[in-house]
Enzyme design. Structure first.
Site, PDB file in Angstrom:
ATOM      1  CG  ASP A   1     129.207 -36.939 -55.048  1.00  0.00           C
ATOM      2  OD1 ASP A   1     128.126 -36.527 -54.600  1.00  0.00           O
ATOM      3  OD2 ASP A   1     129.639 -38.098 -54.842  1.00  0.00           O
TER       4      ASP A   1
ATOM      5  CG  HIS B   1     105.660 -17.143 -31.899  1.00  0.00           C
ATOM      6  ND1 HIS B   1     106.020 -17.149 -30.575  1.00  0.00           N
ATOM      7  CD2 HIS B   1     104.457 -17.751 -31.957  1.00  0.00           C
ATOM      8  CE1 HIS B   1     105.095 -17.715 -29.845  1.00  0.00           C
ATOM      9  NE2 HIS B   1     104.109 -18.100 -30.673  1.00  0.00           N
TER      10      HIS B   1
END
Length: 207
Positions: free
Chosen positions: A34, A135
């Site tokens: 970081d 889907h």
């Protein structure tokens, strides 16, 4: 897959990513990089350096870019890929994934997500907590789908788009690249140009 995982980004998003990695139980050690030098540990895991230090660990670790901002995440991950670092995806054990689903490298799929059959998810997407993708949906690269988002079947979400928490996308809808869709918004027809969209149904609020 290597024994070590290094997560780039140790703030809130990084903590959720670390939790997924811990639950996957595939790495002997998990650490962070970081750029904020004041952060020494996160989730009880050590911060071992800055983003630029990733290349020091190229041959010994897998990497995951845990940066919420789509554009910054793309910039960092593309450099890692270009330099041949091992970038992996993380999928929470509780996720339900249908048949014939593809998930690109660097993508995080968080707790409670459902991804139904024949869906395609690109590189470094964030599929956040308890969202659902039905889907034949296509999620292009570097998309952020916030917690609780509902995406119906045969939807396409363009590259770099952000869908706010609890938003809904109706079936057979296409959303252009680089859009921002506000929290709780409902998208019922195609969005054909970039911008910020809010409301039920959505309307554009900027250019």
């Amino acid at each position: 897959m290597k024994d070590k995982l290094i997560i780039i980004g140790a703030s809130g998003h990084g903590k959720v990513i670390a939790d997924i990695a811990i639950k996957m139980n595939k790495w002997k050690s998990i650490t962070f990089l970081d750029d904020d030098e004041s952060i020494k540990t996160s989730m009880g895991l050590e911060v071992i350096g800055k983003t630029a230090d990733a290349f020091t660990y190229k041959d010994e670790a897998d990497f995951f870019v845990a940066i919420g901002n789509n554009a910054i995440r793309e910039k960092v991950q593309e450099i890692l890929i270009e330099q041949g670092l091992s970038v992996i995806s993380l999928i929470h054990p509780s996720v339900v994934i249908g048949t014939d689903v593809e998930i690109g490298i660097g993508t995080a799929v968080m707790a409670g997500v459902v991804i139904n059959s024949s869906t395609r998810i690109g590189k470094s997407c964030i599929i956040n907590t308890s969202s659902s993708l039905d889907h034949d949906t296509i999620i292009e690269d570097y998309v952020h789908i916030s917690p609780g988002v509902r995406i119906a079947g045969s939807v396409t979400i363009g590259k770099g788009t952000w869908l706010g928490i609890g938003s809904v996308v109706s079936n057979n809808v296409n959303i252009f690249s680089g859009c921002k869709v506000g929290a709780g918004a409902v998208v019922v027809k195609d969005i054909i140009e970039p911008g910020t969209y809010v409301g039920v149904p959505v309307r554009r609020v900027d250019r």
